[in-house]
Design a protein around this motif. Sequence first.
Motif, PDB file in Angstrom:
ATOM      1  N   ASP B 113      17.833  16.059 -16.909  1.00  0.00           N
ATOM      2  CA  ASP B 113      17.347  15.473 -18.153  1.00  0.00           C
ATOM      3  C   ASP B 113      17.309  16.551 -19.234  1.00  0.00           C
ATOM      4  OD1 ASP B 113      14.809  16.841 -18.274  1.00  0.00           O
ATOM      5  OD2 ASP B 113      14.067  15.479 -16.736  1.00  0.00           O
ATOM      6  N   ARG B 114      17.066  16.111 -20.457  1.00  0.00           N
ATOM      7  CA  ARG B 114      17.184  16.992 -21.613  1.00  0.00           C
ATOM      8  C   ARG B 114      16.334  18.267 -21.472  1.00  0.00           C
ATOM      9  NH1 ARG B 114      19.531  15.374 -26.357  1.00  0.00           N
ATOM     10  NH2 ARG B 114      19.572  13.227 -25.651  1.00  0.00           N
ATOM     11  N   ALA B 115      15.086  18.071 -21.061  1.00  0.00           N
ATOM     12  CA  ALA B 115      14.152  19.206 -20.989  1.00  0.00           C
ATOM     13  C   ALA B 115      14.578  20.189 -19.896  1.00  0.00           C
ATOM     14  CB  ALA B 115      12.739  18.701 -20.745  1.00  0.00           C
ATOM     15  N   ALA B 116      14.941  19.649 -18.739  1.00  0.00           N
ATOM     16  CA  ALA B 116      15.337  20.506 -17.622  1.00  0.00           C
ATOM     17  C   ALA B 116      16.621  21.264 -17.969  1.00  0.00           C
ATOM     18  CB  ALA B 116      15.540  19.668 -16.365  1.00  0.00           C
ATOM     19  N   ALA B 117      17.561  20.566 -18.611  1.00  0.00           N
ATOM     20  CA  ALA B 117      18.824  21.195 -18.998  1.00  0.00           C
ATOM     21  C   ALA B 117      18.560  22.331 -19.975  1.00  0.00           C
ATOM     22  CB  ALA B 117      19.766  20.162 -19.620  1.00  0.00           C
ATOM     23  N   ARG B 118      17.654  22.091 -20.911  1.00  0.00           N
ATOM     24  CA  ARG B 118      17.341  23.086 -21.916  1.00  0.00           C
ATOM     25  C   ARG B 118      16.700  24.327 -21.277  1.00  0.00           C
ATOM     26  NH1 ARG B 118      15.979  22.992 -27.728  1.00  0.00           N
ATOM     27  NH2 ARG B 118      14.848  24.935 -27.973  1.00  0.00           N
ATOM     28  N   ALA B 119      15.772  24.076 -20.365  1.00  0.00           N
ATOM     29  CA  ALA B 119      15.090  25.189 -19.695  1.00  0.00           C
ATOM     30  C   ALA B 119      16.094  26.029 -18.904  1.00  0.00           C
ATOM     31  CB  ALA B 119      13.999  24.644 -18.776  1.00  0.00           C
ATOM     32  N   GLU B 123      17.357  29.935 -19.597  1.00  0.00           N
ATOM     33  CA  GLU B 123      17.262  30.917 -18.520  1.00  0.00           C
ATOM     34  C   GLU B 123      18.619  31.603 -18.316  1.00  0.00           C
ATOM     35  OE1 GLU B 123      16.885  30.059 -13.815  1.00  0.00           O
ATOM     36  OE2 GLU B 123      15.556  28.892 -15.106  1.00  0.00           O
ATOM     37  N   THR B 124      19.677  30.797 -18.337  1.00  0.00           N
ATOM     38  CA  THR B 124      21.016  31.343 -18.128  1.00  0.00           C
ATOM     39  C   THR B 124      21.449  32.224 -19.304  1.00  0.00           C
ATOM     40  OG1 THR B 124      21.477  29.250 -17.013  1.00  0.00           O
ATOM     41  CG2 THR B 124      23.336  30.734 -17.335  1.00  0.00           C
ATOM     42  N   LEU B 125      21.108  31.793 -20.514  1.00  0.00           N
ATOM     43  CA  LEU B 125      21.447  32.602 -21.697  1.00  0.00           C
ATOM     44  C   LEU B 125      20.714  33.940 -21.642  1.00  0.00           C
ATOM     45  CD1 LEU B 125      21.515  29.928 -24.532  1.00  0.00           C
ATOM     46  CD2 LEU B 125      23.403  31.389 -23.803  1.00  0.00           C
ATOM     47  N   ALA B 131      19.564  35.727 -25.089  1.00  0.00           N
ATOM     48  CA  ALA B 131      18.306  35.031 -25.391  1.00  0.00           C
ATOM     49  C   ALA B 131      18.103  35.021 -26.901  1.00  0.00           C
ATOM     50  CB  ALA B 131      17.145  35.745 -24.712  1.00  0.00           C
ATOM     51  N   GLY B 132      17.701  33.875 -27.431  1.00  0.00           N
ATOM     52  CA  GLY B 132      17.441  33.780 -28.869  1.00  0.00           C
ATOM     53  C   GLY B 132      18.664  33.428 -29.703  1.00  0.00           C
ATOM     54  N   HIS B 133      19.839  33.295 -29.066  1.00  0.00           N
ATOM     55  CA  HIS B 133      21.050  32.954 -29.816  1.00  0.00           C
ATOM     56  C   HIS B 133      21.387  31.467 -29.708  1.00  0.00           C
ATOM     57  CE1 HIS B 133      21.500  37.285 -29.713  1.00  0.00           C
ATOM     58  NE2 HIS B 133      22.490  37.196 -30.571  1.00  0.00           N
ATOM     59  N   GLY B 134      20.505  30.700 -29.068  1.00  0.00           N
ATOM     60  CA  GLY B 134      20.801  29.299 -28.754  1.00  0.00           C
ATOM     61  C   GLY B 134      21.167  28.429 -29.931  1.00  0.00           C
ATOM     62  N   ILE B 151      30.448  32.394 -20.005  1.00  0.00           N
ATOM     63  CA  ILE B 151      29.945  32.719 -18.671  1.00  0.00           C
ATOM     64  C   ILE B 151      28.653  31.940 -18.400  1.00  0.00           C
ATOM     65  CG2 ILE B 151      28.975  34.572 -17.237  1.00  0.00           C
ATOM     66  CD1 ILE B 151      30.990  36.484 -18.680  1.00  0.00           C
ATOM     67  N   ALA B 152      27.768  31.886 -19.403  1.00  0.00           N
ATOM     68  CA  ALA B 152      26.518  31.137 -19.234  1.00  0.00           C
ATOM     69  C   ALA B 152      26.815  29.662 -18.966  1.00  0.00           C
ATOM     70  CB  ALA B 152      25.635  31.286 -20.475  1.00  0.00           C
ATOM     71  N   ARG B 153      27.772  29.112 -19.714  1.00  0.00           N
ATOM     72  CA  ARG B 153      28.122  27.700 -19.537  1.00  0.00           C
ATOM     73  C   ARG B 153      28.692  27.461 -18.135  1.00  0.00           C
ATOM     74  NH1 ARG B 153      32.620  24.997 -23.406  1.00  0.00           N
ATOM     75  NH2 ARG B 153      33.920  26.381 -22.163  1.00  0.00           N
ATOM     76  N   ALA B 154      29.491  28.432 -17.654  1.00  0.00           N
ATOM     77  CA  ALA B 154      30.093  28.289 -16.325  1.00  0.00           C
ATOM     78  C   ALA B 154      29.062  28.450 -15.210  1.00  0.00           C
ATOM     79  CB  ALA B 154      31.212  29.303 -16.153  1.00  0.00           C
ATOM     80  N   LEU B 155      28.013  29.237 -15.480  1.00  0.00           N
ATOM     81  CA  LEU B 155      27.036  29.530 -14.425  1.00  0.00           C
ATOM     82  C   LEU B 155      25.828  28.606 -14.449  1.00  0.00           C
ATOM     83  CD1 LEU B 155      26.878  33.425 -14.511  1.00  0.00           C
ATOM     84  CD2 LEU B 155      28.076  31.981 -12.867  1.00  0.00           C
ATOM     85  N   ALA B 156      25.698  27.822 -15.517  1.00  0.00           N
ATOM     86  CA  ALA B 156      24.478  27.026 -15.708  1.00  0.00           C
ATOM     87  C   ALA B 156      24.183  26.123 -14.515  1.00  0.00           C
ATOM     88  CB  ALA B 156      24.590  26.204 -16.987  1.00  0.00           C
TER      89      ALA B 156
END
Lengths: 220, 338
Positions: B113-119, B123-125, B131-134, B151-156
């Motif tokens: 869900d939206r919140a879990a995906a965001r969290a 974490e991955t960023l 961090a902070g570039h979202g 890399i973050a997108r691939a590892l999420a």
Amino acid sequence: MKADWSTFWPKVVDATGETVYMVLITLALSTVLGLAVGLALYATRKGGVLPNRLVHAVLGTFINVIRPVPFIIAIVALAPVTRAVVGTMIGTDAAVFPMTIVATFGIARIVESNLLSVEPGVIEAARSMGAGPLRILLTVLVPEALGPLVLGLTFMLVALIDFSAVAGTVGGGGVGNLAMTYGYLRFDTSVMVVTVLVLIALVQSAQFLGDRVSRRILRR
Amino acid sequence: MTAAIELRGVRKEFPGGAVAVDDVSLTVGAGSVFGVVGHSGAGKSTLLRLVNGLEEPTAGSVLLDGQDLAALGERRLRPVRRDIGMIFQQFNLFRSRTVLGNVTYPLRLAGLDRAAARARAEETLDFVGLAGHGKRYPEQLSGGQRQRVGIARALATRPKVLLCDEATSALDPQTTGEVLALLRRVNRELGVTILLITHEMEVVRTLCDRVAVMEDGRVVESGEVYEVFARPAHPTTAAFVRSALHGEPDGPLLERLRARHPGRLVTVPVVDGAAVLDDLSPLLRENGVDFTLVHGGVAEVRGRPLGSVTLALRGGDAAVEAVVRGLAAPAQREAGVR
């Protein structure tokens, strides 16, 4: 008999309202339909996300048959269908039908060409994440192409203002009808000038709006 | 070590008859970093795309954790792909989405869900140093930052395998180093198996455990990275190794060295475990031979020294000959006699 401007202005306002109504209804309908046809056209092409040679060829041929027909001919040719669907051949609602048909296929081509300009690598990235074809179309391709798509729709919006004026000359209502019945048939230059100015103002506003929206989407 | 990825006799022929991958078999151990090196057009890209089913093999089988991909249809491949991250030379980020939007995309796809995906995305960023570039958009980032987003997108989705398609080829040397260091962390800290393709031997040298060299769709040589670097068997491999180790003088350079230095030129390899260089000093002393160090370089490959040095030997003919013969370890190579 020249127009009496004290009573004529309200006619101009009403006609402008009719034109705006015709154009916006048509734009809304043809955007939805054109997007669907354009997505189908894009998806079914060779190497697309849902390749299907038959569907692609049928759609492409159909569009190529419709598009070269001059709009004024299309209105007349579609008149029986218009009557069957809308119930009448005269007035603004009747004009919306042929305008929507013609605009839908124009928009379909605009959608197709803009989707084609999206980098294949982005689609590959989405596939590598496990996204299916429909999801890729709606959540990757359309958002990625949205900026140019809005410009394409603006182009169509301007064309629709022109179409509506043409439709007006054959009983469709709106500014075109006004220009025809009062300006052209009565040789009233002042009416001609006013109606043309109204059309120019409409086109300018449409273009201004389209530019702003696309600029916002493209962030430049 | 269990196999994370196994290719058995894989062949890929495109309509029209072009054979991109020809009878390739290789095994990528779980938790290892495997590099496939080759010139453009060697079939590396296609090979990589066979592993997550973006391409279907014409023959042979691709096994992921022992599961044959060919047995799955396109629809059943999709959940499998979520367990395999992929990054690209041109990053392939969604320009219409923010950094956070890019990283949450695969998570939403996986049903979070939206919140879990965001969290999870944040974490991955954080892990990739963004961090902070979202809230920024891809075009506002540098090349290195964009690849970090990739890399973050691939590892999420926390995949077990990461496929890297020339991931550093569009980056400058310093940024390349940073991205390679990040990939090493991905491998060591997260235990992700990495299969990468590259034309840069430097990437293989710094990151890989094993390497396969591809030419015309075939694997011409493969093995443990140090072994391949120290003793390349195939000419293509040797050329790639030379591009990363600049120790051994080639033809024109050798001519210039000969013109510049009197004496006999000898190239002595520096290979871990072979003590050729250690024998040199006593040999020279015993025979009364002087030397000038004229060329050479020693690099570290997977924590072990590798390279060569070229010396100009000066002394009586017999004495020099004695030194050359004394160095006659199997690895010793003579550069030439003036």
